[in-house]
Write an enzyme that holds these catalytic residues in place. Structure first.
Site, short mmCIF file in Angstrom:
data_model
loop_
_atom_site.label_atom_id
_atom_site.label_comp_id
_atom_site.label_asym_id
_atom_site.label_seq_id
_atom_site.Cartn_x
_atom_site.Cartn_y
_atom_site.Cartn_z
N ASP A 1 14.92 30.77 76.64
CA ASP A 1 16.34 30.74 76.30
C ASP A 1 17.00 29.44 76.79
O ASP A 1 18.13 29.15 76.43
CB ASP A 1 17.04 31.98 76.89
CG ASP A 1 18.39 32.25 76.24
OD1 ASP A 1 18.69 31.61 75.21
OD2 ASP A 1 19.14 33.09 76.77
N GLU B 1 16.57 26.57 75.76
CA GLU B 1 15.96 25.79 74.68
C GLU B 1 16.75 24.53 74.37
O GLU B 1 16.19 23.54 73.92
CB GLU B 1 15.85 26.67 73.41
CG GLU B 1 17.11 26.76 72.52
CD GLU B 1 18.32 27.41 73.19
OE1 GLU B 1 18.13 28.12 74.19
OE2 GLU B 1 19.46 27.19 72.72
N LYS C 1 17.68 37.45 74.44
CA LYS C 1 19.00 37.75 75.00
C LYS C 1 19.34 39.22 74.80
O LYS C 1 18.84 39.84 73.86
CB LYS C 1 20.07 36.93 74.24
CG LYS C 1 20.09 35.46 74.53
CD LYS C 1 21.20 34.78 73.73
CE LYS C 1 21.24 33.28 74.00
NZ LYS C 1 21.59 32.92 75.37
N ASP D 1 25.88 28.26 68.41
CA ASP D 1 25.07 27.38 69.26
C ASP D 1 24.74 26.05 68.58
O ASP D 1 24.08 25.20 69.15
CB ASP D 1 23.79 28.14 69.67
CG ASP D 1 23.29 27.73 71.05
OD1 ASP D 1 24.09 27.19 71.84
OD2 ASP D 1 22.09 27.93 71.32
N ARG E 1 18.21 22.27 76.20
CA ARG E 1 17.82 21.06 76.94
C ARG E 1 16.53 20.45 76.42
O ARG E 1 16.32 19.24 76.48
CB ARG E 1 17.75 21.37 78.44
CG ARG E 1 16.71 22.38 78.83
CD ARG E 1 16.97 22.99 80.20
NE ARG E 1 18.07 23.96 80.17
CZ ARG E 1 18.55 24.58 81.25
NH1 ARG E 1 18.05 24.33 82.45
NH2 ARG E 1 19.53 25.43 81.12
N LYS F 1 23.66 19.22 70.12
CA LYS F 1 22.75 20.37 70.01
C LYS F 1 23.12 21.21 68.78
O LYS F 1 24.26 21.61 68.64
CB LYS F 1 22.86 21.24 71.28
CG LYS F 1 22.17 22.60 71.19
CD LYS F 1 22.32 23.42 72.49
CE LYS F 1 21.77 24.84 72.33
NZ LYS F 1 21.91 25.67 73.56
N ASP G 1 20.57 31.25 68.28
CA ASP G 1 19.83 31.31 69.55
C ASP G 1 19.66 32.76 69.99
O ASP G 1 20.55 33.34 70.60
CB ASP G 1 20.59 30.51 70.63
CG ASP G 1 19.84 30.50 71.96
OD1 ASP G 1 18.67 30.91 71.99
OD2 ASP G 1 20.45 30.06 72.97
N1 BES Z 1 23.19 28.73 74.02
C1 BES Z 1 22.99 29.21 75.34
C2 BES Z 1 24.19 28.97 76.26
C3 BES Z 1 25.42 29.77 75.97
C4 BES Z 1 25.52 31.09 76.37
C5 BES Z 1 26.49 29.18 75.37
C6 BES Z 1 26.66 31.81 76.12
C7 BES Z 1 27.66 29.90 75.12
C8 BES Z 1 27.74 31.21 75.50
C9 BES Z 1 21.78 28.52 75.98
O1 BES Z 1 20.76 28.21 75.12
C10 BES Z 1 21.24 29.48 76.97
O2 BES Z 1 20.79 30.52 76.56
N2 BES Z 1 21.28 29.12 78.25
C11 BES Z 1 20.83 29.97 79.28
C12 BES Z 1 20.10 29.14 80.28
C13 BES Z 1 19.34 29.92 81.33
C14 BES Z 1 18.20 30.66 80.68
C15 BES Z 1 18.84 28.97 82.36
C16 BES Z 1 22.04 30.64 79.91
O3 BES Z 1 23.08 30.01 80.03
O4 BES Z 1 21.95 31.83 80.23
MG MG Z 2 19.39 29.79 74.86
ZN ZN Z 3 21.30 27.84 73.17
#
Ligand code: BES
Ligand code: MG
Ligand code: ZN
Length: 502
Positions: free
Chosen positions: A348, A350, A278, A289, A352, A266, A271
């Site tokens: 968010d 994204e 966020k 990210d 996946r 990825k 992000d």
């Molecule tokens: N890049 C983030 C995951 C992340 C968050 C990695 C903090 C490292 C530190 C990912 O794209 C994301 O935002 N995931 C969300 C998923 C949720 C919306 C289901 C998350 O983990 O909050």
């Molecule tokens: Mg995200």
């Molecule tokens: Zn992300």
């Protein structure tokens, strides 16, 4: 680059050098120093050491001694505490290597001599070199006042004393420095700020790895992706002025026609969360990210220099996830590259979406024998395992166990989470085939359950590096992981590829 040599005791020149000795808590044996015949060092050091506090021998402690030689000049001796004799292992030796380098750097010692206070096995020497080298990484590119001062990493000479295995150990030095250079390359990329590293610049970096004989790099632009129906990647990239890229690297040094190993990473260069934006606290960290993609590029870089006889394909989908009037929205339904439909409930989630298209593209075009993907995919993985251990989820327990086992040796700890049928239920959508979030619980696993829809039956393991890709709150300090991007996953994977475990 740091200069590391394997030497014998009789090649030692102690003047202007820092001699490193190791102290065990449960043994005062300094016999190995007997071999330095020029001076009665052993006795002098023994005296000093008996006079010092027990603490000096605790694992990771260090102390500088000044000892007069027979010409009445002071010699610098650095002691490092090793803990109990029976407890020293390659993971601890890697940590010790890092501690030695950092101390030597603090002392501006240009010549370091490491006595053989540990068993000079291949594994141990490899670990000490990893620690010595990885800890000296610095990211100074964006500082304007560094002047002409050379980087310590480029000027220090390290001499490792070993009484045998010289030819083998010299090969280990060479190989290990190639791997640590590849880790540095990945750290540089991942540390790069989002205004200097967008998807196109990520692709440019990948193209720099091209080597007509060994590595071929292809970059698909937005229009080519539209024609191929890579709508997961297209949708996530829609909100940004920097268009998405799909980076494909082919390393073909194995038997021609043999199925390749597919590595997917990825690379969201920033992000924001998109329309499901966020909170602003620590949003800057979302430049990391792209770390999964950086890991894949780092692995390919190492392969191109190590010449392993294997076939590997790396696929790195790269996008910037931004909110704008052209962004994809919660509520959208996307028809993915493999034909499945996805209801977007949170923009968010994204990672996946872009990984799913990269996985199904890889499966269709390369029929890989197995797949490993690396992604900073979920905050939930950090909640589950903390920020020192990555999660692994997949459809093939044998593959997963091999990765877990190798990770314990590299010190890049990876632990399995289950992928039971129940998790697949949680991502069923009322109006599309699946949805891109699975509710508040089990988030690291529902994310993997989503990906499992895009790998067909190919043995696949997904590694969630959200907690380990960079040093963050809760990271236990490791001497060889300086602040910022870690390059997590490169050492474990290269080792597995070397040993033909995949
Ligand atoms: N890049 C983030 C995951 C992340 C968050 C990695 C903090 C490292 C530190 C990912 O794209 C994301 O935002 N995931 C969300 C998923 C949720 C919306 C289901 C998350 O983990 O909050
Ligand atoms: Mg995200
Ligand atoms: Zn992300």
């Amino acid at each position: 680059m740091v200069d590391i040599s394997i030497i014998n005791y009789d090649e030692i020149n102690l003047t202007d050098s820092l001699l490193v000795v190791g102290l065990y808590e449960d043994s005062d044996d300094l016999d190995y120093l007997n071999k330095i015949r020029s001076i009665d060092l052993q006795e002098k050091i023994s005296k000093l050491i008996t006079a010092t506090n027990k603490n000096t021998k605790k694992f990771g402690k260090s102390l500088l001694f000044l000892v007069k030689d027979d010409k009445n000049e002071y010699l610098k001796i650095l002691s490092v505490g090793l803990g109990k004799y029976g407890e020293l292992n390659p993971n601890k030796i890697r940590q010790i290597g890092g501690i030695i380098s950092l101390k030597a750097k603090e002392l501006s010692a240009q010549n370091i001599i490491i006595s053989n206070f540990y068993k000079n096995t291949i594994d141990n020497v490899e670990s000490i070199i990893e620690g010595l080298s990885l800890s000296l990484y610095e990211f100074n590119k964006y500082k304007s006042n560094t002047g002409d001062k050379p980087n310590y990493y480029d000027i220090c000479n390290i001499n490792i004393i070993s009484e045998d295995l010289h030819t083998e150990l010299e090969q280990i030095v060479k190989k290990t420095l190639i791997i640590t250079q590849s880790v540095f390359y990945a750290r540089d990329l991942a540390n790069s700020p989002p205004n200097y590293l967008n998807p196109a610049q990520m692709a440019t970096s990948a193209i720099s790895l091209e080597d007509s004989n060994k590595v071929k790099v292809k970059v698909l632009d937005k229009y080519q992706m539209e024609n191929l129906g890579l709508n997961g990647i297209i949708s996530v990239g829609k909100g940004s002025e920097s268009p998405p890229k799909l980076i494909i690297l082919e390393y073909n040094q194995g038997i021609s026609g043999e199925k390749p190993i597919l590595l997917v990473g990825k690379a969201v260069t920033f992000d924001t969360g998109g329309i499901s934006i966020k909170p602003s606290d620590k949003m800057d960290e979302m430049k990391f990210d792209k770390s999964g993609g950086c890991t894949v590029l780092g692995i390919i870089k190492a392969l191109s220099m190590l010449h392993f006889p294997i076939n590997v394909v790396g696929i790195v989908p790269s996008v910037e996830n931004m909110p704008s009037s052209s962004s994809y929205r919660p509520g959208d339904i996307i028809k993915m590259h493999n034909g499945k439909t996805v209801e977007v409930l949170n923009t968010d989630a994204e990672g996946r979406l872009i990984l799913a298209d990269a996985l199904s593209y890889g499966v269709e075009h390369y029929s890989p024998k197995c797949i490993i993907d690396f992604a900073t995919l979920t905050g939930a993985c950090i909640i589950a395992l903390g920020s020192n251990v990555a999660g692994i989820v997949g459809n093939d327990d044998e593959l997963i166990q091999k990765v877990v086992h190798s990770s314990m040796e590299s010190g890049e700890k990876i632990w399995q989470l289950p992928l039971f049928e129940e998790y697949l239920e949680l991502i069923k959508s009322n109006i599309a085939d699946i949805k891109n979030i699975g509710g508040r619980t089990g988030g690291a696993i529902t994310a993997a359950a989503f990906l499992s829809h895009f790998v067909n039956e190919v043995p696949w393991a997904h590694i969630d590096i959200a907690g380990t890709a960079w040093t963050q709150d809760g990271t236990i300090e490791k001497s060889y992981n300086p602040k910022g991007a870690t390059g997590f996953g490169i050492r474990t994977t290269v080792k597995m590829l070397e040993q033909n475990l995949l």
